[in-house]
Design a protein around this motif. Structure first.
Motif, mmCIF file in Angstrom:
data_model
loop_
_atom_site.group_PDB
_atom_site.id
_atom_site.type_symbol
_atom_site.label_atom_id
_atom_site.label_comp_id
_atom_site.label_asym_id
_atom_site.label_seq_id
_atom_site.Cartn_x
_atom_site.Cartn_y
_atom_site.Cartn_z
ATOM 1 N N MET A 1 -1.800 1.747 -4.733
ATOM 2 C CA MET A 1 -2.263 3.799 -4.373
ATOM 3 C C MET A 1 -3.755 3.622 -3.403
ATOM 4 O O MET A 1 -4.636 3.411 -3.811
ATOM 5 C CB MET A 1 -2.087 4.257 -5.531
ATOM 6 C CG MET A 1 -1.641 4.476 -6.746
ATOM 7 S SD MET A 1 0.490 4.621 -6.014
ATOM 8 C CE MET A 1 -0.512 5.951 -5.853
ATOM 9 N N LEU A 2 -3.896 4.806 -2.274
ATOM 10 C CA LEU A 2 -4.607 4.598 -1.197
ATOM 11 C C LEU A 2 -4.388 6.102 -1.132
ATOM 12 O O LEU A 2 -3.573 6.797 -1.746
ATOM 13 C CB LEU A 2 -4.280 3.774 -0.193
ATOM 14 C CG LEU A 2 -4.168 2.049 -0.347
ATOM 15 C CD1 LEU A 2 -3.733 1.680 0.778
ATOM 16 C CD2 LEU A 2 -5.366 1.791 -0.714
ATOM 17 N N THR B 1 3.617 2.135 3.121
ATOM 18 C CA THR B 1 4.381 3.188 3.569
ATOM 19 C C THR B 1 3.064 4.249 3.587
ATOM 20 O O THR B 1 2.156 4.072 2.323
ATOM 21 C CB THR B 1 5.240 3.663 1.642
ATOM 22 O OG1 THR B 1 6.649 4.411 2.759
ATOM 23 C CG2 THR B 1 4.970 3.626 1.069
ATOM 24 N N TYR B 2 3.713 5.368 4.038
ATOM 25 C CA TYR B 2 2.743 6.022 4.394
ATOM 26 C C TYR B 2 3.476 7.596 4.587
ATOM 27 O O TYR B 2 4.130 8.093 4.633
ATOM 28 C CB TYR B 2 2.293 5.620 5.521
ATOM 29 C CG TYR B 2 2.811 5.931 6.243
ATOM 30 C CD1 TYR B 2 2.847 6.787 7.244
ATOM 31 C CD2 TYR B 2 3.178 4.644 6.345
ATOM 32 C CE1 TYR B 2 3.329 6.691 8.573
ATOM 33 C CE2 TYR B 2 3.874 4.400 8.000
ATOM 34 C CZ TYR B 2 4.124 5.970 9.065
ATOM 35 O OH TYR B 2 5.069 5.512 9.722
ATOM 36 N N ASP C 1 -6.416 -6.134 1.103
ATOM 37 C CA ASP C 1 -4.724 -7.621 1.290
ATOM 38 C C ASP C 1 -3.220 -7.073 1.246
ATOM 39 O O ASP C 1 -2.519 -8.131 0.715
ATOM 40 C CB ASP C 1 -5.280 -8.141 0.039
ATOM 41 C CG ASP C 1 -4.505 -9.851 0.254
ATOM 42 O OD1 ASP C 1 -4.336 -10.098 1.530
ATOM 43 O OD2 ASP C 1 -4.852 -10.679 -0.938
ATOM 44 N N LEU C 2 -3.340 -6.005 1.921
ATOM 45 C CA LEU C 2 -1.741 -5.419 2.498
ATOM 46 C C LEU C 2 -0.910 -6.623 2.377
ATOM 47 O O LEU C 2 -0.675 -7.302 3.686
ATOM 48 C CB LEU C 2 -1.645 -4.217 2.579
ATOM 49 C CG LEU C 2 -2.492 -3.555 1.762
ATOM 50 C CD1 LEU C 2 -2.615 -1.993 2.419
ATOM 51 C CD2 LEU C 2 -2.657 -3.233 0.788
ATOM 52 N N GLY D 1 1.167 -1.201 0.423
ATOM 53 C CA GLY D 1 -0.260 -0.001 -0.336
ATOM 54 C C GLY D 1 0.396 1.052 0.226
ATOM 55 O O GLY D 1 2.156 0.954 0.443
ATOM 56 N N PHE D 2 0.468 2.095 -0.552
ATOM 57 C CA PHE D 2 1.560 3.269 -0.347
ATOM 58 C C PHE D 2 0.075 4.487 -0.135
ATOM 59 O O PHE D 2 -0.597 4.814 -1.488
ATOM 60 C CB PHE D 2 1.533 3.963 -2.132
ATOM 61 C CG PHE D 2 2.452 4.924 -2.071
ATOM 62 C CD1 PHE D 2 3.627 4.695 -2.319
ATOM 63 C CD2 PHE D 2 2.129 6.175 -1.897
ATOM 64 C CE1 PHE D 2 4.893 5.663 -2.109
ATOM 65 C CE2 PHE D 2 3.099 7.144 -1.513
ATOM 66 C CZ PHE D 2 4.224 7.472 -2.337
ATOM 67 N N LEU D 3 0.621 4.936 0.938
ATOM 68 C CA LEU D 3 -0.848 6.055 1.653
ATOM 69 C C LEU D 3 -0.583 7.128 1.426
ATOM 70 O O LEU D 3 0.491 7.367 2.532
ATOM 71 C CB LEU D 3 -1.366 5.321 3.191
ATOM 72 C CG LEU D 3 -1.928 6.436 3.607
ATOM 73 C CD1 LEU D 3 -3.698 6.572 2.631
ATOM 74 C CD2 LEU D 3 -2.641 5.741 5.109
#
Length: 500
Positions: free
Chosen positions: A231-232, A303-304, A298-299, A202-204
């Motif tokens: 992409m979140l 990274t955020y 379902d990660l 996930g890229f938050l």
């Protein structure tokens, strides 16, 4: 290293194995064929302790080699071991790897440390001459453009076969132990490769503005490593927050009180205070939402970073990130701050190997102790903590917006390895490894993770060498000395690597 309730298991490597020989031998030397395949079965049994092994059996002709190559493709193997049991022509072996592109390691493992010179027959000698075809195979691979590695040593049997005229009990010899260490490491590396190729990261939010070293080419990362980047947006997490129940908040609060020590006010830093009940409750609520986000998408890692307009609701939401992301990291979902996707990958590699991988950067140099403090303002991998991590309330997050609860901790005293994943000027990935020792030196009480590390070189020499490799300024800090194992991971993924 153990995880508390790992959310997703590490995938096992799918390992191909075959034994080579020369078809003409079998009628000439009765029992040789069965003896060599029994050695192969022994390899299969031992390797199965580390991964899922698919043993084709004996390959002794060019036609059999083609059938084996197709069979390995059908098994979707990550790595193939070629067991060089006796002489075989290179034309027998080459078709396997022209048809199946999985990386190959040649096993030159002699059954006995020494043959019985007085009693050895030609048939007996042929059971010990696995080294004979290896240069021929290596030459064929090189000319065909096939990359390969070789492990030399002893087979490591626990008892001597009845057909043998010499002592084949070699499991306690260092040549066998060394060979099996390399075999285990290759299988571990294959598991990392498979895990990454089936991962969703996930890229938050976004990357911290202006940190050019951390900007990532997502297409390049998927091309080289195989993972998917999801992409979140902050609204995705906010939606999860609205679904959090009081029971879930209470459960997280119990986990926090069990896994962390709650600090008082820092004796030195006025912005580092005892966390308030309101701060802890908010961190628990956000942590519950973060776990929902991971499960919903379902990660396998995250990274955020978020830096929006001052005072907006998402600013408060991101202020509660650090505790929850530390909890996720402890459950096998590594989380890297500031939108550093490459370091999240480095952390996932370490975590998949069971060696930790805590989010770090250079904090300060201690020239008296000749150590470099490595750490960050969170998150932290609690499975490698020296004692219980401490939660501190932060009046502000330096260089960021908001206030909240941060993690103060250090990595266990002893050997450590840093793992850095960077992108070169040519647009390719590169890994940089360093081995050192975590010491019991002093740290600051400012709500950040900090680990004093003594590298093999003086801090100035080490930093000069590291900086010249053009790293990403973050790294994953792991326990143990694992450069050799990590080199195999890089090699299997065809990533350039440097060990300092």
């Amino acid at each position: 290293m153990e995880h508390s309730n790992r959310m997703k298991p590490v995938k096992k490597g799918r390992i191909g194995l075959y034994t080579i020989g020369l078809a003409a031998y079998w009628s000439q030397f009765p029992g040789l064929r069965e003896r060599l395949t029994n050695y192969g079965e022994f390899l299969k049994k031992r390797m199965s302790e580390y991964g899922d092994v698919f043993y084709y059996g004996l390959v002794d002709t060019e036609a059999e080699g083609r059938r084996a190559g197709e069979w390995f493709n059908a098994q979707n193997v990550d790595l193939i071991f070629c067991h060089s049991a006796t002489y075989s022509t290179s034309s027998t072996v080459l078709p396997i790897h022209q048809l199946c592109s999985a990386p190959v390691v040649i096993l030159n493992l002699q059954p006995a440390a020494r043959i019985h010179y007085e009693l050895t027959t030609t048939g007996e000698w042929l059971a010990h001459c696995g080294a004979c075809p290896v240069p021929e195979i290596a030459n064929a691979f090189s000319r065909a453009g096939i990359s390969f590695r070789v492990i030399n040593g002893l087979l490591g049997l626990e008892q001597t076969p009845s057909i043998s005229v010499t002592n084949e009990e070699t499991k306690d010899r260092w040549e066998a132990k060394r060979a099996w260490q390399h075999i285990e490491e290759w299988i571990q590396a294959a598991a990392v490769r498979r895990t990454l190729r089936h991962s969703r990261f996930g890229f938050l939010g976004n990357t911290y503005s202006g940190m050019l070293d951390m900007y990532s080419d997502f297409a390049m990362i998927q091309a080289e490593i195989g993972l998917h980047v999801e992409m979140l947006e902050m609204c995705d997490l906010d939606r999860m927050l609205r679904e959090v129940t009081e029971a879930e908040v209470k459960k997280i609060r119990m986990d926090i009180e069990d896994m962390f020590a709650i600090s008082g006010d820092s004796p030195s830093d006025p912005i580092a205070k005892k966390p308030t009940d309101e701060q802890l409750e908010w961190s628990c609520r956000v942590a519950a939402a973060q776990e929902k986000l991971v499960r919903h998408y379902d990660l396998d890692a995250l990274t955020y970073y978020y830096h929006g307009a001052s005072g907006n609701p998402y600013e408060k939401l991101q202020a509660g990130f650090i505790v929850g992301h530390s909890l996720l990291t402890a459950k096998g979902i590594p989380c890297a701050g500031e939108g550093d996707l490459k370091t999240a990958i480095a952390m996932k590699i370490c975590d998949s190997l069971g060696i930790g991988g805590s989010y770090s950067e250079i904090v300060v140099v201690d020239y008296e102790d000749e150590t470099i403090l490595l750490g960050h303002d969170g998150p932290f991998h609690m499975a490698i903590s020296e004692g219980k991590p401490i939660l501190r309330g932060m009046g502000l997050y330096h260089g960021k917006q908001g206030t909240g609860v941060s993690v103060e901790a250090k990595v266990k005293k002893g050997p450590v390895t840093t793992v850095n994943l960077t992108q070169t000027g040519e647009g390719k990935l590169k890994m940089i490894f360093s081995e050192g020792e975590s010491t019991n030196g002093p740290t600051m009480k400012i709500g950040n993770t900090q680990t004093p590390v003594k590298f093999r070189q003086h801090p100035d020499e080490y930093m000069e060498r590291w900086f010249m490799e053009a790293p990403t300024h973050h790294c994953a800090l792991a326990i143990g000395h694992h450069a050799r194992l990590l080199q195999k991971v890089a090699q299997l993924m065809s990533i350039k690597q440097v060990t300092l």
